[in-house]
Design a protein around this motif. Structure first.
Motif, PDB file in Angstrom:
ATOM      1  N   UNK A 157       0.961   6.167  -3.182  1.00  0.00           N
ATOM      2  CA  UNK A 157       0.959   5.351  -4.400  1.00  0.00           C
ATOM      3  C   UNK A 157       1.506   3.954  -4.115  1.00  0.00           C
ATOM      4  N   UNK A 158       1.269   3.066  -5.047  1.00  0.00           N
ATOM      5  CA  UNK A 158       1.716   1.695  -4.899  1.00  0.00           C
ATOM      6  C   UNK A 158       3.221   1.519  -4.822  1.00  0.00           C
ATOM      7  N   UNK A 159       3.989   2.192  -5.687  1.00  0.00           N
ATOM      8  CA  UNK A 159       5.434   2.024  -5.628  1.00  0.00           C
ATOM      9  C   UNK A 159       6.049   2.404  -4.268  1.00  0.00           C
ATOM     10  N   UNK A 160       5.507   3.417  -3.607  1.00  0.00           N
ATOM     11  CA  UNK A 160       6.057   3.781  -2.299  1.00  0.00           C
ATOM     12  C   UNK A 160       5.740   2.713  -1.255  1.00  0.00           C
ATOM     13  N   UNK A 161       4.570   2.086  -1.348  1.00  0.00           N
ATOM     14  CA  UNK A 161       4.249   0.968  -0.455  1.00  0.00           C
ATOM     15  C   UNK A 161       5.192  -0.200  -0.719  1.00  0.00           C
TER      16      UNK A 161
ATOM     17  N   UNK B  47      -2.155  -4.264  -7.494  1.00  0.00           N
ATOM     18  CA  UNK B  47      -1.124  -4.141  -6.467  1.00  0.00           C
ATOM     19  C   UNK B  47      -1.243  -5.260  -5.430  1.00  0.00           C
ATOM     20  N   UNK B  48      -2.448  -5.673  -5.141  1.00  0.00           N
ATOM     21  CA  UNK B  48      -2.660  -6.768  -4.189  1.00  0.00           C
ATOM     22  C   UNK B  48      -2.043  -8.075  -4.677  1.00  0.00           C
TER      23      UNK B  48
ATOM     24  N   UNK C 258       1.051  -5.678   8.688  1.00  0.00           N
ATOM     25  CA  UNK C 258       0.120  -6.784   8.865  1.00  0.00           C
ATOM     26  C   UNK C 258      -1.163  -6.585   8.066  1.00  0.00           C
ATOM     27  N   UNK C 259      -1.554  -5.329   7.894  1.00  0.00           N
ATOM     28  CA  UNK C 259      -2.827  -5.008   7.262  1.00  0.00           C
ATOM     29  C   UNK C 259      -2.652  -3.763   6.397  1.00  0.00           C
ATOM     30  N   UNK C 260      -3.228  -3.798   5.192  1.00  0.00           N
ATOM     31  CA  UNK C 260      -3.158  -2.658   4.278  1.00  0.00           C
ATOM     32  C   UNK C 260      -4.566  -2.201   3.944  1.00  0.00           C
ATOM     33  N   UNK C 261      -4.817  -0.923   4.158  1.00  0.00           N
ATOM     34  CA  UNK C 261      -6.069  -0.294   3.746  1.00  0.00           C
ATOM     35  C   UNK C 261      -5.731   0.493   2.487  1.00  0.00           C
ATOM     36  N   UNK C 262      -6.310   0.067   1.336  1.00  0.00           N
ATOM     37  CA  UNK C 262      -5.844   0.612   0.065  1.00  0.00           C
ATOM     38  C   UNK C 262      -6.993   1.024  -0.850  1.00  0.00           C
ATOM     39  N   UNK C 263      -6.810   2.142  -1.492  1.00  0.00           N
ATOM     40  CA  UNK C 263      -7.702   2.615  -2.549  1.00  0.00           C
ATOM     41  C   UNK C 263      -7.501   1.711  -3.765  1.00  0.00           C
ATOM     42  N   UNK C 264      -8.578   1.301  -4.414  1.00  0.00           N
ATOM     43  CA  UNK C 264      -8.395   0.471  -5.602  1.00  0.00           C
ATOM     44  C   UNK C 264      -8.344   1.291  -6.885  1.00  0.00           C
TER      45      UNK C 264
ATOM     46  N   UNK D  18      -1.642   2.526   5.069  1.00  0.00           N
ATOM     47  CA  UNK D  18      -2.753   3.077   4.299  1.00  0.00           C
ATOM     48  C   UNK D  18      -2.198   3.615   2.982  1.00  0.00           C
ATOM     49  N   UNK D  19      -2.845   3.247   1.875  1.00  0.00           N
ATOM     50  CA  UNK D  19      -2.408   3.675   0.547  1.00  0.00           C
ATOM     51  C   UNK D  19      -3.580   4.353  -0.160  1.00  0.00           C
TER      52      UNK D  19
END
Length: 68
Positions: free
Chosen positions: A35-39, A66-67, A50-56, A6-7
């Motif tokens: 944040x994106x860099x930590x992901x 980031x996607x 397998x799956x990312x739940x991310x704030x856009x 989760x991001x």
């Protein structure tokens, strides 16, 4: 078993999602990232996701970019 990351830049939302997803039999929460860099760092270190739940809408990295 689905490995979920989760991001989101809001820590309160991350905490709520962590409570919601922890303990699910078919889901393993492998990371909460603000944040994106930590992901990206986790992925570069070989974290299975397998799956990312991310704030856009994040201040440092746009989730849509980031996607890519």
């Amino acid at each position: 078993m689905i490995h979920l990351a989760v991001v989101d830049d809001h820590s309160l939302l991350l905490q709520g999602l962590e409570l919601m997803f922890r303990g699910q039999a078919d889901l393993k929460l492998v990371g909460l990232y603000q944040n994106g860099p930590s992901l990206l760092a986790a992925m570069a270190n070989g974290e299975r996701i397998d799956l990312i739940l991310m704030d856009i809408h994040m201040p440092d990295t746009n989730g849509i970019e980031l996607c890519k």
